[in-house]
Design an enzyme around this catalytic site. Structure first.
Site, PDB file in Angstrom:
ATOM      1  N   CYS A 130      21.761 -74.731  98.285  1.00 34.10           N
ATOM      2  CA  CYS A 130      20.602 -74.436  97.448  1.00 34.10           C
ATOM      3  C   CYS A 130      20.822 -73.064  96.823  1.00 34.10           C
ATOM      4  O   CYS A 130      21.008 -72.074  97.545  1.00 34.10           O
ATOM      5  CB  CYS A 130      19.363 -74.430  98.341  1.00 34.10           C
ATOM      6  SG  CYS A 130      17.847 -73.905  97.540  1.00 34.10           S
ATOM      7  N   ASN A 131      20.829 -73.004  95.503  1.00 35.71           N
ATOM      8  CA  ASN A 131      21.028 -71.713  94.826  1.00 35.71           C
ATOM      9  C   ASN A 131      19.906 -70.733  95.165  1.00 35.71           C
ATOM     10  O   ASN A 131      20.147 -69.540  95.355  1.00 35.71           O
ATOM     11  CB  ASN A 131      21.024 -71.901  93.307  1.00 35.71           C
ATOM     12  CG  ASN A 131      22.228 -72.666  92.803  1.00 35.71           C
ATOM     13  OD1 ASN A 131      23.167 -72.080  92.292  1.00 35.71           O
ATOM     14  ND2 ASN A 131      22.226 -73.984  92.958  1.00 35.71           N
ATOM     15  N   THR A 132      18.689 -71.251  95.230  1.00 33.92           N
ATOM     16  CA  THR A 132      17.536 -70.375  95.457  1.00 33.92           C
ATOM     17  C   THR A 132      17.605 -69.747  96.850  1.00 33.92           C
ATOM     18  O   THR A 132      17.347 -68.549  97.022  1.00 33.92           O
ATOM     19  CB  THR A 132      16.232 -71.179  95.302  1.00 33.92           C
ATOM     20  OG1 THR A 132      16.317 -71.954  94.102  1.00 33.92           O
ATOM     21  CG2 THR A 132      15.031 -70.277  95.231  1.00 33.92           C
TER      22      THR A 132
ATOM     23  N   SER B  46      16.227 -77.231  99.862  1.00 34.60           N
ATOM     24  CA  SER B  46      14.778 -77.419  99.802  1.00 34.60           C
ATOM     25  C   SER B  46      14.432 -78.899  99.675  1.00 34.60           C
ATOM     26  O   SER B  46      13.259 -79.253  99.680  1.00 34.60           O
ATOM     27  CB  SER B  46      14.221 -76.678  98.597  1.00 34.60           C
ATOM     28  OG  SER B  46      14.802 -77.196  97.422  1.00 34.60           O
TER      29      SER B  46
ATOM     30  N   CYS C 194      21.094 -74.945  89.950  1.00 31.10           N
ATOM     31  CA  CYS C 194      20.226 -75.531  90.980  1.00 31.10           C
ATOM     32  C   CYS C 194      20.888 -76.832  91.392  1.00 31.10           C
ATOM     33  O   CYS C 194      21.309 -77.624  90.533  1.00 31.10           O
ATOM     34  CB  CYS C 194      18.834 -75.795  90.398  1.00 31.10           C
ATOM     35  SG  CYS C 194      17.769 -76.775  91.476  1.00 31.10           S
ATOM     36  N   THR C 195      20.984 -77.070  92.705  1.00 27.36           N
ATOM     37  CA  THR C 195      21.741 -78.242  93.168  1.00 27.36           C
ATOM     38  C   THR C 195      21.035 -79.567  92.884  1.00 27.36           C
ATOM     39  O   THR C 195      21.628 -80.634  93.031  1.00 27.36           O
ATOM     40  CB  THR C 195      22.054 -78.129  94.673  1.00 27.36           C
ATOM     41  OG1 THR C 195      20.821 -77.906  95.384  1.00 27.36           O
ATOM     42  CG2 THR C 195      23.020 -76.991  94.940  1.00 27.36           C
ATOM     43  N   HIS C 196      19.768 -79.501  92.469  1.00 27.83           N
ATOM     44  CA  HIS C 196      19.092 -80.738  92.056  1.00 27.83           C
ATOM     45  C   HIS C 196      19.560 -81.190  90.664  1.00 27.83           C
ATOM     46  O   HIS C 196      19.497 -82.368  90.337  1.00 27.83           O
ATOM     47  CB  HIS C 196      17.570 -80.532  91.982  1.00 27.83           C
ATOM     48  CG  HIS C 196      16.865 -80.547  93.307  1.00 27.83           C
ATOM     49  ND1 HIS C 196      17.010 -79.550  94.250  1.00 27.83           N
ATOM     50  CD2 HIS C 196      15.998 -81.450  93.850  1.00 27.83           C
ATOM     51  CE1 HIS C 196      16.240 -79.832  95.294  1.00 27.83           C
ATOM     52  NE2 HIS C 196      15.621 -80.974  95.085  1.00 27.83           N
TER      53      HIS C 196
ATOM     54  N   TYR D 270      11.414 -74.437  96.493  1.00 28.01           N
ATOM     55  CA  TYR D 270      11.587 -73.058  96.970  1.00 28.01           C
ATOM     56  C   TYR D 270      11.507 -72.076  95.789  1.00 28.01           C
ATOM     57  O   TYR D 270      11.156 -70.929  95.955  1.00 28.01           O
ATOM     58  CB  TYR D 270      12.969 -72.882  97.618  1.00 28.01           C
ATOM     59  CG  TYR D 270      13.123 -73.393  99.028  1.00 28.01           C
ATOM     60  CD1 TYR D 270      12.179 -74.224  99.627  1.00 28.01           C
ATOM     61  CD2 TYR D 270      14.246 -73.029  99.776  1.00 28.01           C
ATOM     62  CE1 TYR D 270      12.366 -74.687 100.918  1.00 28.01           C
ATOM     63  CE2 TYR D 270      14.429 -73.485 101.072  1.00 28.01           C
ATOM     64  CZ  TYR D 270      13.494 -74.315 101.644  1.00 28.01           C
ATOM     65  OH  TYR D 270      13.674 -74.769 102.922  1.00 28.01           O
ATOM     66  N   GLY D 271      11.891 -72.572  94.607  1.00 24.57           N
ATOM     67  CA  GLY D 271      12.024 -71.703  93.430  1.00 24.57           C
ATOM     68  C   GLY D 271      10.751 -70.987  93.020  1.00 24.57           C
ATOM     69  O   GLY D 271      10.788 -70.005  92.293  1.00 24.57           O
TER      70      GLY D 271
ATOM     71  N   GLU E 218      12.366 -84.672  93.196  1.00 23.58           N
ATOM     72  CA  GLU E 218      11.967 -85.011  94.572  1.00 23.58           C
ATOM     73  C   GLU E 218      11.135 -86.303  94.602  1.00 23.58           C
ATOM     74  O   GLU E 218      11.148 -87.023  95.590  1.00 23.58           O
ATOM     75  CB  GLU E 218      11.163 -83.862  95.201  1.00 23.58           C
ATOM     76  CG  GLU E 218      12.001 -82.658  95.588  1.00 23.58           C
ATOM     77  CD  GLU E 218      12.920 -82.914  96.775  1.00 23.58           C
ATOM     78  OE1 GLU E 218      12.501 -83.588  97.729  1.00 23.58           O
ATOM     79  OE2 GLU E 218      14.090 -82.453  96.734  1.00 23.58           O
TER      80      GLU E 218
HETATM   81  N1  DGL Z   1      18.195 -77.184  95.082  1.00 27.13           N
HETATM   82  C1  DGL Z   1      17.495 -75.930  94.976  1.00 27.13           C
HETATM   83  C2  DGL Z   1      18.385 -74.918  94.258  1.00 27.13           C
HETATM   84  O1  DGL Z   1      19.577 -75.122  94.200  1.00 27.13           O
HETATM   85  C3  DGL Z   1      16.150 -76.166  94.404  1.00 27.13           C
HETATM   86  C4  DGL Z   1      15.237 -75.023  94.584  1.00 27.13           C
HETATM   87  C5  DGL Z   1      13.780 -75.362  94.642  1.00 27.13           C
HETATM   88  O2  DGL Z   1      13.377 -76.012  95.592  1.00 27.13           O
HETATM   89  O3  DGL Z   1      13.067 -74.880  93.759  1.00 27.13           O
HETATM   90  O4  DGL Z   1      17.955 -73.902  93.776  1.00 27.13           O
END
Ligand code: DGL
Length: 263
Positions: free
Chosen positions: A74-76, A12, A184-186, A43-44, A152
């Site tokens: 992205c986990n989501t 995302s 979450c990868t962030h 995306y979450g 972001e």
């Molecule tokens: N990096 C996304 C993840 O791993 C972030 C999701 C988001 O945009 O909320 O879930």
């Protein structure tokens, strides 16, 4: 499909670069294309249907660039859309989901914390994994609302981030957690700040390295591992300004290109 074709990754936004860094470390001969859908982050906070539609758009883009395998960084997106993607596209997909299993197996106090997005925590896949591995354990699930938009914006070390992290993590300590799963990868970009709050006794678990190893194994299985000796090529596309993406990649020593596109 040929081994010289690139590996595609999407997220995302800029968070999946934490996965990309592990992938290029382990697989230096691979070419990569990274898609940061920052315009649509986070995306979450979206519905499962919306997350699937965005994941399809990202997949179609990466396929149009000739990717041989796609890492859903992205986990989501993984927890909501990877089943759909695997059913509908004929290439291998690697996903990332919160590393609940290793945290549960390693925990001595019987209590673990999970920091992830609402979209991940409410997904069926997350529910299934938690049920399977955390029977008789205390799991503290926390929605990291607000963290992704701040990351972001490049506000990694801001008072806003630190105050949200305190609100989200301090209550977990009361439950005596000994592992914190970053779902979450962030979030790996917040590890220094997180450590200051949770201290030395809680181990942070994120899944970047495991994803890189899994990517290698799947490429080997499909005979798609590149053995090219020419310099590898890495292309990043974002649909937002390139500044923060470039900042987050400033510790990378290999060459890469960043381009802003409207997708
Ligand atoms: N990096 C996304 C993840 O791993 C972030 C999701 C988001 O945009 O909320 O879930």
């Amino acid at each position: 499909m040929k081994a010289q074709q690139p590996i595609g990754l999407f997220d995302s936004g800029i968070g999946g670069t934490s996965i990309w860094k592990e992938v290029v470390k382990l697989l230096p001969n691979e070419n990569t294309i990274y898609l940061a859908d920052s315009k649509n982050a986070p995306y979450g906070e979206k519905s499962s249907e919306e997350i699937i539609a965005l994941s399809v758009k990202n997949t179609e883009f990466l396929l149009s660039k000739g990717c041989k395998l796609i890492i859903v960084a992205c986990n989501t997106a993984t927890t909501n859309a990877i089943d759909y993607l695997r059913k509908n596209y004929p290439i291998p997909f690697i996903g990332i989901e919160p590393a609940i299993k290793p945290a549960a197996l390693l925990s001595k106090t019987g209590a673990i914390g999970i920091l992830a997005t609402k979209g991940t925590l409410s997904s069926k896949l997350f529910e299934k994994t938690t049920k399977e591995y955390t029977k008789n354990m205390t799991t503290i699930e926390q929605d990291g609302e607000g963290l992704v938009p701040l990351i972001e914006e490049g506000k990694l070390n801001s008072p806003e981030i630190n105050s949200l992290l305190s609100i989200y993590l301090k209550p977990m300590l009361k439950f005596n957690i000994d592992h914190l799963v970053l779902g979450c990868t962030h979030y790996p970009y917040l590890i220094p700040q997180i450590k200051k709050i949770i201290g030395e006794n809680v181990t942070i678990i994120d899944s970047g390295e495991a994803v890189a190893r899994q990517t290698k194994a799947v490429l080997e299985k499909h005979n798609l591992l590149s053995n090219s000796t020419t310099k590898s090529h890495h292309q990043f596309y974002t649909n937002a300004e390139t500044k923060v993406l470039k900042e987050i990649l400033s510790d990378v020593s290999i060459e890469f290109k960043v381009e802003k596109l409207d997708f």
